[in-house]
Design an enzyme around this catalytic site. Structure first.
Site, PDB file in Angstrom:
ATOM      1  N   HIS A  72       0.839  -1.189   0.000  1.00 44.97           N
ATOM      2  CA  HIS A  72       0.000   0.000   0.000  1.00 44.97           C
ATOM      3  C   HIS A  72       0.883   1.251   0.000  1.00 44.97           C
ATOM      4  O   HIS A  72       2.058   1.197   0.393  1.00 44.97           O
ATOM      5  CB  HIS A  72      -0.916   0.002   1.215  1.00 44.97           C
ATOM      6  CG  HIS A  72      -2.023  -1.002   1.115  1.00 44.97           C
ATOM      7  ND1 HIS A  72      -3.064  -1.030   2.005  1.00 44.97           N
ATOM      8  CD2 HIS A  72      -2.262  -1.998   0.227  1.00 44.97           C
ATOM      9  CE1 HIS A  72      -3.899  -2.000   1.674  1.00 44.97           C
ATOM     10  NE2 HIS A  72      -3.425  -2.612   0.595  1.00 44.97           N
ATOM     11  N   GLU A  74       0.884   3.883   1.880  1.00 42.23           N
ATOM     12  CA  GLU A  74       1.363   4.269   3.211  1.00 42.23           C
ATOM     13  C   GLU A  74       2.562   3.428   3.612  1.00 42.23           C
ATOM     14  O   GLU A  74       3.548   3.948   4.152  1.00 42.23           O
ATOM     15  CB  GLU A  74       0.265   4.061   4.272  1.00 42.23           C
ATOM     16  CG  GLU A  74      -1.033   4.766   3.980  1.00 42.23           C
ATOM     17  CD  GLU A  74      -2.051   3.864   3.295  1.00 42.23           C
ATOM     18  OE1 GLU A  74      -3.220   3.881   3.700  1.00 42.23           O
ATOM     19  OE2 GLU A  74      -1.684   3.155   2.340  1.00 42.23           O
ATOM     20  N   CYS A 100      -5.982   1.175   5.732  1.00 46.32           N
ATOM     21  CA  CYS A 100      -6.500  -0.119   6.173  1.00 46.32           C
ATOM     22  C   CYS A 100      -5.919  -0.414   7.561  1.00 46.32           C
ATOM     23  O   CYS A 100      -5.068   0.321   8.056  1.00 46.32           O
ATOM     24  CB  CYS A 100      -6.112  -1.211   5.174  1.00 46.32           C
ATOM     25  SG  CYS A 100      -4.350  -1.628   5.193  1.00 46.32           S
ATOM     26  N   CYS A 103      -1.983  -0.846   7.546  1.00 43.37           N
ATOM     27  CA  CYS A 103      -1.267   0.425   7.419  1.00 43.37           C
ATOM     28  C   CYS A 103      -1.444   1.275   8.675  1.00 43.37           C
ATOM     29  O   CYS A 103      -0.529   1.990   9.077  1.00 43.37           O
ATOM     30  CB  CYS A 103      -1.727   1.175   6.174  1.00 43.37           C
ATOM     31  SG  CYS A 103      -1.135   0.411   4.646  1.00 43.37           S
TER      32      CYS A 103
END
Length: 144
Positions: A72, A74, A100, A103
């Site tokens: 992801h 992040e 999410c 993260c």
């Protein structure tokens, strides 16, 4: 709203637009997400969703399902700052989609104190965890 708050809102919108521009670097077809990590008005890291360094730039399999090893945005920004001389402690993360749960855990452990996001991820468990950790959350809508 005071002058300081107005200035912060203006900065939040600018950095969020930059995160959306950064998302354009993603090779993912299903969803492109960008992240910018800012501390003391300096961008200290950035990231977008994609495969790990050295892997083929294909995020989805033949059935259009995202591969399990895709990172992801992040996570890419946080791991990138970890390899630098910068510290994310007290930084603000601008991310085009709300984090999410995985993260969110990285954000908390990285000492990031503020998360500014635009679109909502399909689940809210990441935001719930960040609230529990007293990370400031700001939702910003921008014209894309």
């Amino acid at each position: 709203m005071g002058q300081k708050e107005e200035k912060q809102e203006l900065l939040d919108r600018r950095y969020m637009r930059m995160a959306f521009i950064w998302a354009e670097n993603s090779y993912c077809k299903r969803r492109k997400v960008g992240a910018i990590l800012v501390k003391d008005k300096m961008i200290i890291s950035d990231g977008y969703n994609g495969t790990p360094a050295g892997f083929e730039n294909v995020c989805e399999d033949e059935n259009d399902v995202t591969k399990s090893y895709v990172l992801h945005a992040e996570a890419n920004a946080i791991t990138k700052v970890a390899r630098s001389n910068n510290s994310s402690d007290g930084a603000t993360l601008y991310v085009t989609s709300s984090p999410c749960i995985e993260c969110a855990k990285l954000i908390i452990q990285a000492g990031i104190s503020r998360v500014v996001f635009s679109d909502n991820y399909r689940l809210n468990d990441g935001l719930d965890l960040l609230k529990r950790a007293h990370v400031e959350l700001v939702s910003v809508e921008i014209d894309k």
